[in-house]
Design a protein around this motif. Structure first.
Motif, mmCIF file in Angstrom:
data_model
loop_
_atom_site.group_PDB
_atom_site.id
_atom_site.type_symbol
_atom_site.label_atom_id
_atom_site.label_comp_id
_atom_site.label_asym_id
_atom_site.label_seq_id
_atom_site.Cartn_x
_atom_site.Cartn_y
_atom_site.Cartn_z
ATOM 1 N N TYR A 1 0.752 -1.320 0.377
ATOM 2 C CA TYR A 1 -0.146 0.159 -0.142
ATOM 3 C C TYR A 1 0.927 1.471 0.300
ATOM 4 C CZ TYR A 1 -3.256 -3.467 1.415
ATOM 5 O OH TYR A 1 -4.401 -4.727 2.244
ATOM 6 N N GLN B 1 0.286 5.335 0.941
ATOM 7 C CA GLN B 1 -0.645 6.209 1.843
ATOM 8 C C GLN B 1 -1.928 5.411 1.676
ATOM 9 O OE1 GLN B 1 1.538 7.707 2.747
ATOM 10 N NE2 GLN B 1 1.142 10.126 1.702
ATOM 11 N N ASP B 2 -2.383 4.509 2.250
ATOM 12 C CA ASP B 2 -3.547 3.669 2.496
ATOM 13 C C ASP B 2 -3.657 2.399 0.804
ATOM 14 O OD1 ASP B 2 -2.988 3.338 5.153
ATOM 15 O OD2 ASP B 2 -4.059 5.174 5.748
ATOM 16 N N LYS B 3 -3.306 3.678 -0.045
ATOM 17 C CA LYS B 3 -4.135 2.923 -1.140
ATOM 18 C C LYS B 3 -3.265 1.909 -1.188
ATOM 19 C CE LYS B 3 -4.920 4.210 -6.045
ATOM 20 N NZ LYS B 3 -5.629 5.497 -6.863
ATOM 21 N N LYS B 4 -3.927 0.810 -2.319
ATOM 22 C CA LYS B 4 -3.649 -0.948 -2.422
ATOM 23 C C LYS B 4 -3.214 -0.769 -3.462
ATOM 24 C CE LYS B 4 -4.996 -5.434 -2.604
ATOM 25 N NZ LYS B 4 -4.049 -5.999 -4.037
ATOM 26 N N GLU C 1 4.345 7.044 3.085
ATOM 27 C CA GLU C 1 4.278 6.022 3.531
ATOM 28 C C GLU C 1 3.587 4.535 2.744
ATOM 29 O OE1 GLU C 1 2.162 4.672 8.643
ATOM 30 O OE2 GLU C 1 1.168 5.070 7.069
ATOM 31 N N LYS D 1 3.202 -0.059 2.966
ATOM 32 C CA LYS D 1 2.904 -0.861 3.973
ATOM 33 C C LYS D 1 2.505 -2.012 2.940
ATOM 34 C CE LYS D 1 -0.633 2.341 7.450
ATOM 35 N NZ LYS D 1 -1.669 2.181 7.718
ATOM 36 N N SER E 1 0.891 -6.231 3.896
ATOM 37 C CA SER E 1 0.118 -6.900 4.809
ATOM 38 C C SER E 1 -0.201 -8.451 3.935
ATOM 39 C CB SER E 1 -1.752 -6.216 5.362
ATOM 40 O OG SER E 1 -1.784 -6.058 3.994
ATOM 41 N N LYS F 1 -4.469 -8.940 7.714
ATOM 42 C CA LYS F 1 -4.783 -7.297 7.443
ATOM 43 C C LYS F 1 -4.215 -6.802 8.078
ATOM 44 C CE LYS F 1 -7.534 -6.464 2.845
ATOM 45 N NZ LYS F 1 -8.497 -5.625 2.526
ATOM 46 N N GLN G 1 0.836 -6.932 9.892
ATOM 47 C CA GLN G 1 0.517 -5.047 8.745
ATOM 48 C C GLN G 1 2.472 -5.035 9.613
ATOM 49 O OE1 GLN G 1 -0.871 -1.648 8.791
ATOM 50 N NE2 GLN G 1 -2.881 -2.970 8.659
ATOM 51 N N SER H 1 4.911 -0.735 8.087
ATOM 52 C CA SER H 1 5.578 0.172 7.940
ATOM 53 C C SER H 1 6.180 1.021 7.395
ATOM 54 C CB SER H 1 4.224 0.921 7.897
ATOM 55 O OG SER H 1 4.571 1.218 9.676
#
Length: 557
Positions: free
Chosen positions: A277, A279-282, A303, A305, A307, A312, A315, A317
């Motif tokens: 991911y 910025q929290d976007k897959k 950022e 990440k 998982s 999930k 994970q 980061s």
């Protein structure tokens, strides 16, 4: 044969003769070997022995004659008609021999010993033993599961009599079934054809992480001896509890670098794939455990990440900072300016930290340029370079300074011979100016650098002339004049002779004056020492008047 012995034999074979026997013996033999059944109890035969006879007492109460041997005969008479016919014999001690022992031979054998005075019988029970033909572990597991009963394997001790006993060990320590962490299931199977027993024992075990290197052992015990079979250590499988994210790149990360993200988890076996991911976007899936960012840009700072696809919550980061450097030079490229004009050069930087700026002109280090009034010498290629870590940026300015020609000097000097003179015309301008003369010439020489041009020609001195030097380029034209005289050398020589004469006369007058002053001084000193001018006059041979006259002459010189 003695009639009494014959009657006794008939009665014994019919089963109606009652004999007195001692306690029945027993013997054991290994499967496949020859069974030796002793008679009578392994003691030497009596001296009045007449014959010995062997029979089988079956469990159903029937009897089967095997053989009979007369004392004085070397051969026994085989009476058996079944499978024993080819396998029975008797030795010198009257013992029954049965070859190729099998479980079918497990009976009670009776030996009848007939002497001239008596008839005795002895019973011997035969037991056939067989070690397991093989001990092996079947259905071995490929791995154990943490905190879960998992089939380890099944140990099999095949074809034994009596049946073998099986136990399990872990790292040399016995395992006891407890119904929770250790479950052992054993069974024995009898082969109806051979009568042999096969023992099986299955082990289930609930492992921990520490059991990853444990060795399980099956132990088969038979008649006091044991045989061990060891398993290879089994891996212990367990789910991942933690994940870690690694950034594979040169540090610090700079714009244009290739960056790889590698995700790992502590499970066994390791996860086969991960989700990434930004910025929290897959992000799109690339490979099993890595995600690559080729030629990273500043927009990729942020950022990241990773998982597990199935969980999930497990994970990790990391934040990536991308260093960048921008450089803008104003003006840049090729620039044509007029000589004498003002030129302002500006440098604009945009970077994540301080950058070092340097300048070169035509490849040589220079200070940052400032042009208040452009000269031809300012022309050249200026390169501004900014450096920050491994990042470098550069911009160039090709400065062209142009202007119409300006004659800065027009001179002449004597050549190597008096008949020729060298004319030198110097000018500034760009583009490079061309030179034209109003007279024919030889030995032309020219040079041009940094907007400065020099043109040399040699001319013949034939007449008084005014000569034009014409300098031009595409921007303009200018000329200047100079005069030459053929008799310049002659007049110059006469003047030098006159000067020499004057100098010689001046030198002669100066010497005469010095001599006269010297003489006067001498007489004056002389007079002072004698106390009277006369004495001085007498000494010199001149009168006072003569002396006064000499002094007057010296003043007139």
């Amino acid at each position: 044969m003695n009639p009494t012995a014959l009657v006794a034999l008939l009665l014994w074979t019919s089963g109606t003769f009652l004999t007195v026997t001692g306690k029945a013996q027993s013997v054991s033999a290994w499967y496949g070997d020859t069974i030796v059944v002793p008679c009578p109890g392994g003691n030497p035969p009596p001296e009045d022995l007449m014959f010995v006879k062997w029979k089988i007492d079956r469990s159903d109460g029937t009897a089967v004659d095997l053989l009979v041997k007369q004392h004085r005969s070397s051969q026994a008479t085989i009476q058996a008609t079944d499978g024993y016919a080819q396998r029975v014999g008797i030795d010198d001690r009257q013992s029954l021999l049965i070859s190729k022992a099998s479980l079918r031979d497990q009976h009670t054998y009776t030996c009848m010993v007939v002497t001239e005075s008596n008839l005795n019988e002895y019973s011997v029970a035969v037991r056939v033993h067989k070690k397991p033909s093989s001990v092996e572990i079947l259905d071995e597991s490929e791995a154990l599961t943490k905190d879960k009963l998992t089939q380890v394997g099944t140990c099999v001790a095949a074809e034994a009599n009596p049946a073998a006993a099986i136990t399990w060990r872990k790292d040399g320590q016995p395992l006891e079934a407890d119904g929770e962490g250790v479950v052992i299931a054993s069974s024995t199977k009898l082969d109806p054809t051979t009568g042999l027993s096969t023992t099986s024992s299955s082990l289930q075990f609930s492992a921990t992480k520490a059991d990853a290197h444990s060795v399980f052992t099956c132990v088969s015990t038979y008649e006091g001896s044991s045989q061990e079979v060891h398993m290879d250590p089994l891996p212990v499988h367990y789910p991942s509890e933690k994940a870690s994210l690694e950034i594979v790149s040169q540090q610090p990360i700079e714009e244009g670098d290739n960056v790889t993200l590698r995700c790992q988890a502590d499970g066994n076996p390791p996860p086969s794939s991960y989700f990434f991911y930004f910025q929290d976007k897959k992000l799109p899936e690339q490979s099993s455990d890595t995600y690559s960012i080729p030629s990273i840009s500043r927009e990729a700072s942020g950022e990241y990440k990773c998982s597990l696809p199935e969980n999930k919550e497990v994970q990790a980061s990391k934040r990536i900072y991308v260093n960048y450097l921008d450089l803008v030079l104003r003006p840049s490229g090729r620039l044509v300016k007029t000589v004498g004009h003002l030129l302002t050069v500006k440098v604009e930087k945009n970077s994540t930290s301080d950058a070092l700026v340097s300048w070169t002109k035509d490849g040589r280090m220079v200070e940052e340029p400032a042009f208040s009034s452009l000269t031809y010498g300012d022309a050249g290629v200026y390169t501004c370079q900014a450096s920050m870590g491994r990042l470098t940026r550069s911009q160039s300015l090709e400065l062209v300074v142009e202007g119409s020609p300006v004659i800065t000097s027009l001179t002449k000097h004597q050549a190597n011979d008096p008949k020729h003179q060298v004319l030198v015309c110097e000018a500034e301008g760009f583009p490079e100016p061309t030179f034209k003369w109003s007279i024919s010439y030889t030995n032309e020489k020219s040079s041009y650098a940094n907007g400065k041009a020099v043109h040399n020609v040699t001319v013949v001195l034939q007449a008084n002339l005014t000569i034009f030097c014409n300098v031009s380029n595409k921007l303009g034209e200018v000329f200047s004049t100079i005069s030459i005289h053929p008799d310049i050398q002659k007049r110059s020589g006469e003047k030098e002779d006159e000067v020499a004469v004057v100098v010689a006369v001046a030198v002669a007058v100066a010497l005469l004056l010095v001599v006269t002053v010297g003489i006067v001084c001498w007489f004056w000193r002389r007079k002072s020492r004698s106390g009277s001018f006369r004495t001085h006059a007498a000494h010199t041979g001149h009168t006072a008047e003569e002396t006064k006259q000499l002094a007057g002459n010296s003043e007139n010189v």
